[in-house]
Write an enzyme that holds these catalytic residues in place. Structure first.
Site, short mmCIF file in Angstrom:
data_model
loop_
_atom_site.label_atom_id
_atom_site.label_comp_id
_atom_site.label_asym_id
_atom_site.label_seq_id
_atom_site.Cartn_x
_atom_site.Cartn_y
_atom_site.Cartn_z
N ASP A 183 74.50 36.40 76.77
CA ASP A 183 73.40 35.65 76.15
C ASP A 183 72.84 34.54 77.04
OD1 ASP A 183 75.65 34.06 76.04
OD2 ASP A 183 75.36 33.42 73.97
N ARG B 55 87.51 24.00 75.99
CA ARG B 55 86.22 23.38 75.66
C ARG B 55 86.41 21.86 75.70
NH1 ARG B 55 83.24 27.71 74.15
NH2 ARG B 55 84.35 29.48 73.22
N ASP C 66 76.12 28.66 78.97
CA ASP C 66 75.10 27.60 79.03
C ASP C 66 75.68 26.21 78.81
OD1 ASP C 66 72.94 29.16 79.67
OD2 ASP C 66 72.33 29.51 77.61
N GLY C 67 76.66 26.09 77.92
CA GLY C 67 77.29 24.78 77.69
C GLY C 67 77.97 24.27 78.94
N HIS D 158 80.54 61.05 57.33
CA HIS D 158 81.25 59.88 57.84
C HIS D 158 80.27 59.04 58.66
CE1 HIS D 158 81.52 62.70 61.22
NE2 HIS D 158 81.65 61.64 62.01
N ASP E 196 79.21 37.56 75.65
CA ASP E 196 78.06 37.72 74.76
C ASP E 196 76.79 38.15 75.48
OD1 ASP E 196 79.42 37.07 72.42
OD2 ASP E 196 79.12 34.93 72.72
N GLY F 55 84.63 30.03 76.61
CA GLY F 55 85.41 31.23 76.29
C GLY F 55 85.78 32.01 77.53
N GLN G 140 88.28 41.78 71.94
CA GLN G 140 87.13 42.03 72.82
C GLN G 140 87.14 41.14 74.06
OE1 GLN G 140 83.44 42.41 70.03
NE2 GLN G 140 85.13 41.60 68.84
N ARG H 20 78.13 35.51 67.66
CA ARG H 20 77.76 34.58 66.59
C ARG H 20 76.26 34.32 66.57
NH1 ARG H 20 81.26 30.96 67.68
NH2 ARG H 20 82.84 31.79 66.28
N THR I 63 80.43 35.11 80.25
CA THR I 63 80.57 35.15 78.80
C THR I 63 80.40 36.58 78.32
OG1 THR I 63 79.51 34.57 76.68
CG2 THR I 63 78.14 34.46 78.64
N LYS J 44 76.16 65.29 57.05
CA LYS J 44 77.11 64.35 57.65
C LYS J 44 77.74 63.50 56.56
CE LYS J 44 77.60 60.87 61.28
NZ LYS J 44 76.98 60.21 62.44
N VAL K 202 87.44 31.83 96.34
CA VAL K 202 88.53 31.38 97.22
C VAL K 202 88.48 32.11 98.56
CG1 VAL K 202 91.04 31.30 97.51
CG2 VAL K 202 90.02 30.71 95.31
#
Length: 324
Positions: free
Chosen positions: A133, A76, A107-108, A220, A131, A15, A256, A175, A129, A218, A28
């Protein structure tokens, strides 16, 4: 590697993430400063297999530090798990004269880098990434910008939620990891945060908390849900049914991934890109660049891939207790 490489390659895989361009630029510029030729590989490992490369000089990376996405494109490549495909990539590296490779991804992507390193093509991984993660590093390229994108959009939703006494359920990316959701929940004052790493009870964790908060005046609410929870629409309907508060779901999705990288993003990406070139110059491969205690460090790629990243329990406690 026994000597300084004459030519290195750089690719982005998996991603896309804001800040990848800053890392490419640093690779570079650092390599050119040290007299090393850089080949930009387009579309990740798939592009390497296809020989989609072009030489990158100083001026080729002008004015990309502020751009989201990746100038090298990304893709990918599931077949890269197969040894025959890895052997083909090694042969392509030899054909192109690539002495070392910088891989920007998750990681992949690092698994592919490890395979190439084991077959004689020294690789350095840079964590990229949104995420956040990757266990070996406290920070991954893309996370800060993605988080700020979520915050900006939730703040906009809050304006209309407040005007209509609504509950806004916001689904964010993640995910398998809830780092974006948890940090956004704290930053946006969400009444509840649902993440894959924690079991939840919708009645006690959301409904009862909303009902108790209604008594304090409150009317909302914001609920942040990581996409790994997988039933945001049903959660939204259940909240409205149980509380009587009009509830709307907003799925932020791939918005995002884009946007102008933050200053933090550009600095960390630049430093990690520079360090990756240093490692190759030092004759090292099979390493992952990381951030620990705000310092740039590096790990053996096998050690890095064997690490497990957990949600910060203290952050989760903070999110829960100050959201009343």
């Amino acid at each position: 590697m026994e000597k300084t490489p004459r030519t290195i390659g750089v690719l982005t895989s998996g991603g896309d993430a804001p800040g990848m361009n800053a890392a490419i630029r640093a690779v570079v510029r650092a390599a050119n400063f040290k007299g090393i030729k850089v080949l930009g590989i387009q579309r990740g490992y798939q592009g390497l297999l296809n020989g989609e490369v072009r030489e990158l000089g100083l001026r080729d990376v002008c004015d990309i530090i502020q751009r989201g996405g990746t100038m090298l494109y990304t893709a990918r490549c599931p077949e890269f798990k197969e040894e025959a495909t890895q052997d083909k990539a090694v042969e392509m590296c030899k054909k192109l004269g690539i002495d070392g490779l910088v891989v920007i991804g998750g990681d992949g992507s690092f698994c592919g880098a490890r395979a190439l390193s084991n077959k004689g093509i020294p690789c350095i991984g840079i964590p990229g990434t949104i995420d956040n993660d990757i266990a070996s590093t406290e920070y991954t390229i893309g996370f800060d910008t993605a988080l700020n994108t979520v915050i900006e959009n939730v703040d906009r939703l809050r304006d209309t939620s407040q005007s209509h006494d609504r509950c806004s359920v916001v689904e964010v990316m993640g995910r398998h990891a809830g780092h974006i959701a948890l940090h956004a929940g704290i930053a946006c004052g969400a009444i509840a945060v649902l993440i894959p790493e924690r079991e939840y009870n919708i009645d006690t964790d959301i409904i009862e908390r909303m009902q108790d908060t209604l008594k304090t005046g409150k009317h909302h609410f914001i609920v942040i849900v990581a996409e790994g929870i997988e039933n945001s629409q049903e959660i939204t309907k259940y909240i409205q049914q149980k509380t009587g508060i009009e509830s709307r779901l907003t799925v932020l999705g791939h918005i995002q991934r884009g946007g102008i990288p933050t200053g933090k993003e550009r600095v960390f990406a630049s430093v990690m890109g520079y360090r990756a070139v240093e490692l190759l110059e030092e004759g090292k491969g099979n390493r992952v660049v990381a951030v620990q205690n705000s310092r740039t460090v590096d790990f053996d790629i096998n050690e890095a891939l064997n690490m497990h990243k957990r949600i910060d329990d203290y952050l989760y406690k903070v999110a829960y207790e100050i959201s009343i």
